[in-house]
Design a protein around this motif. Sequence first.
Motif, PDB file in Angstrom:
ATOM      1  N   LEU A 253      52.720 -25.016 -18.372  1.00 21.49           N
ATOM      2  CA  LEU A 253      53.293 -25.973 -19.309  1.00 21.49           C
ATOM      3  C   LEU A 253      52.265 -26.399 -20.353  1.00 21.49           C
ATOM      4  O   LEU A 253      52.566 -26.520 -21.538  1.00 21.49           O
ATOM      5  N   SER A 254      51.044 -26.623 -19.909  1.00 23.84           N
ATOM      6  CA  SER A 254      49.978 -26.995 -20.843  1.00 23.84           C
ATOM      7  C   SER A 254      49.749 -25.889 -21.860  1.00 23.84           C
ATOM      8  O   SER A 254      49.518 -26.145 -23.049  1.00 23.84           O
ATOM      9  N   TYR A 255      49.805 -24.642 -21.402  1.00 24.11           N
ATOM     10  CA  TYR A 255      49.612 -23.496 -22.301  1.00 24.11           C
ATOM     11  C   TYR A 255      50.726 -23.443 -23.346  1.00 24.11           C
ATOM     12  O   TYR A 255      50.472 -23.232 -24.528  1.00 24.11           O
ATOM     13  N   ALA A 256      51.973 -23.662 -22.907  1.00 24.12           N
ATOM     14  CA  ALA A 256      53.112 -23.620 -23.828  1.00 24.12           C
ATOM     15  C   ALA A 256      53.054 -24.771 -24.823  1.00 24.12           C
ATOM     16  O   ALA A 256      53.467 -24.640 -25.975  1.00 24.12           O
ATOM     17  N   LYS A 257      52.520 -25.914 -24.396  1.00 18.73           N
ATOM     18  CA  LYS A 257      52.488 -27.096 -25.264  1.00 18.73           C
ATOM     19  C   LYS A 257      51.509 -26.943 -26.420  1.00 18.73           C
ATOM     20  O   LYS A 257      51.573 -27.715 -27.379  1.00 18.73           O
ATOM     21  N   VAL A 258      50.571 -25.996 -26.344  1.00 22.03           N
ATOM     22  CA  VAL A 258      49.645 -25.789 -27.460  1.00 22.03           C
ATOM     23  C   VAL A 258      50.427 -25.533 -28.745  1.00 22.03           C
ATOM     24  O   VAL A 258      50.044 -25.988 -29.828  1.00 22.03           O
ATOM     25  N   VAL A 305      43.959 -33.846 -30.705  1.00 20.38           N
ATOM     26  CA  VAL A 305      44.330 -33.739 -29.290  1.00 20.38           C
ATOM     27  C   VAL A 305      43.936 -32.374 -28.747  1.00 20.38           C
ATOM     28  O   VAL A 305      43.362 -32.248 -27.657  1.00 20.38           O
ATOM     29  N   GLN A 306      44.230 -31.330 -29.519  1.00 15.11           N
ATOM     30  CA  GLN A 306      43.919 -29.983 -29.048  1.00 15.11           C
ATOM     31  C   GLN A 306      42.412 -29.726 -29.037  1.00 15.11           C
ATOM     32  O   GLN A 306      41.904 -29.067 -28.125  1.00 15.11           O
ATOM     33  N   ASP A 364      42.234 -14.401 -20.740  1.00 16.19           N
ATOM     34  CA  ASP A 364      43.634 -14.074 -20.480  1.00 16.19           C
ATOM     35  C   ASP A 364      44.240 -15.070 -19.495  1.00 16.19           C
ATOM     36  O   ASP A 364      43.536 -15.674 -18.691  1.00 16.19           O
ATOM     37  N   VAL A 365      45.558 -15.211 -19.559  1.00 19.96           N
ATOM     38  CA  VAL A 365      46.261 -16.163 -18.701  1.00 19.96           C
ATOM     39  C   VAL A 365      46.147 -15.756 -17.236  1.00 19.96           C
ATOM     40  O   VAL A 365      46.339 -14.588 -16.879  1.00 19.96           O
ATOM     41  N   ILE A 385      43.954 -21.324 -22.637  1.00 18.78           N
ATOM     42  CA  ILE A 385      44.363 -22.436 -23.488  1.00 18.78           C
ATOM     43  C   ILE A 385      43.343 -22.621 -24.612  1.00 18.78           C
ATOM     44  O   ILE A 385      43.712 -22.861 -25.768  1.00 18.78           O
ATOM     45  N   CYS A 386      42.054 -22.504 -24.281  1.00 17.65           N
ATOM     46  CA  CYS A 386      41.012 -22.617 -25.303  1.00 17.65           C
ATOM     47  C   CYS A 386      41.225 -21.595 -26.414  1.00 17.65           C
ATOM     48  O   CYS A 386      41.150 -21.922 -27.607  1.00 17.65           O
ATOM     49  N   ARG A 387      41.469 -20.342 -26.023  1.00 18.71           N
ATOM     50  CA  ARG A 387      41.656 -19.305 -27.038  1.00 18.71           C
ATOM     51  C   ARG A 387      42.880 -19.585 -27.897  1.00 18.71           C
ATOM     52  O   ARG A 387      42.841 -19.417 -29.120  1.00 18.71           O
TER      53      ARG A 387
END
Length: 421
Positions: A253-258, A305-306, A364-365, A385-387
């Motif tokens: 979810l955190s990854y998608a929220k980027v 935020v990001q 990679d995820v 997420i950083c990338r």
Amino acid sequence: MGDHPNPEAPSAAAAPDTTPEELLAALSRITANQPHVQCRVGAGPLGPVAAALNTLATHLSTGRLKASEAFGIHALVHQAPNMMLACDLQEQIRFMNFTLPGFVLGQVMGLSVMDFVAPEEQPRVRGIIRKVVETGEPAGYEIRSVVQPGPEWFSVRVGPIKAGQETVGFTMILTDISDLKRTQTRLENSNRELESFAYVASHDLQEPLRKIQTFGERLKATSADTLGHRGLEYLDRMTAAATRMRGLINDLLSYAKVASEAKPFTRVDLGALAREVLGDLETAIERTGATLTLGELPVLDADPVQLSQLLQNLLSNALKFRREGVAPAISVEATVEAESNRCELRVRDNGIGFDEKYTNRIFDVFQRLHGRDGRYEGSGIGLAICRKIVERHGGSIGARSSPGTGATFLVTLPLQQPTSR
């Protein structure tokens, strides 16, 4: 602006007939002195006429130059696949290497280049031209064409025209990027669909996992005696797996929220932001006995935020992957590259490090270099997420490391974001 059709080669009975309208359009473009004119060669009685017209167009395009000029400046300008314009400071077109569909060269000369720019885009284009004229530095932009038929999208490069030390006008070179924009649109739509799917799927999976955990705890509380030792072991494994799954879902979810919860870019003091992140990590810093050195960091355009999440992930990794018996020593520094108007952020640690052959893999995820032995917790999504954050900001991220000597994560970010981003 401009027209570069992609004629179909003659084919079997499937090709539709060449129409009189197509022939007339090709003749009009040849008359307008446009290079590379080609007409679609279809079936029917006009097909051979279209083929002959293509041969004539090629002959006229190459035959305009003497043999001695075939590789000179005239060939470069007049036969280039890009449209080239020269305009004066009043934005009037003073030269064009070929004209627009439906126009002859004489009709275009003296017109304002803004006559071929949509009204809502004129302030943006004028601003870019003004900056080029004032600074003498080339600039570029992308724009949708208002002239049809012809390419839908252009990439435009604007440069100054100098007469001695004085700027007397500007050049414009237009490249057809319609195919590229269509591909970009398809990829953006696909990414949005994937991110939406990931978000919805992850959100909907939360409730059944919560029930597994809840009823597992109730079963253990009420039936521990009847389950026996092996039954309790199985129950604990099931509960641990559900807990780990919830952690993975939260990270997804955190990854998608980027992308789904991205905020507009503002001016961000990276130094102040880094100090806030260190405050949030104070407990972990004290527990590990870490020392952190914070260098001078720049102000840049970013989603605060990001960018905070980026720093927190990198610093948390540095605290997590520490060597046994060695207190973490972490530094955060930056270098501003004035020529490229970018900065390089470096987060360096003295931890366990890793083999650089895994550098691409770690971003990679769900990729982990260490097993689930409890020593290094996590789902392997933090660096992914950083990338994603860095790429959203128009930057890049990489790392240098070797086992046992720590790691340095390198983040390159633009100091200013394009207004269109």
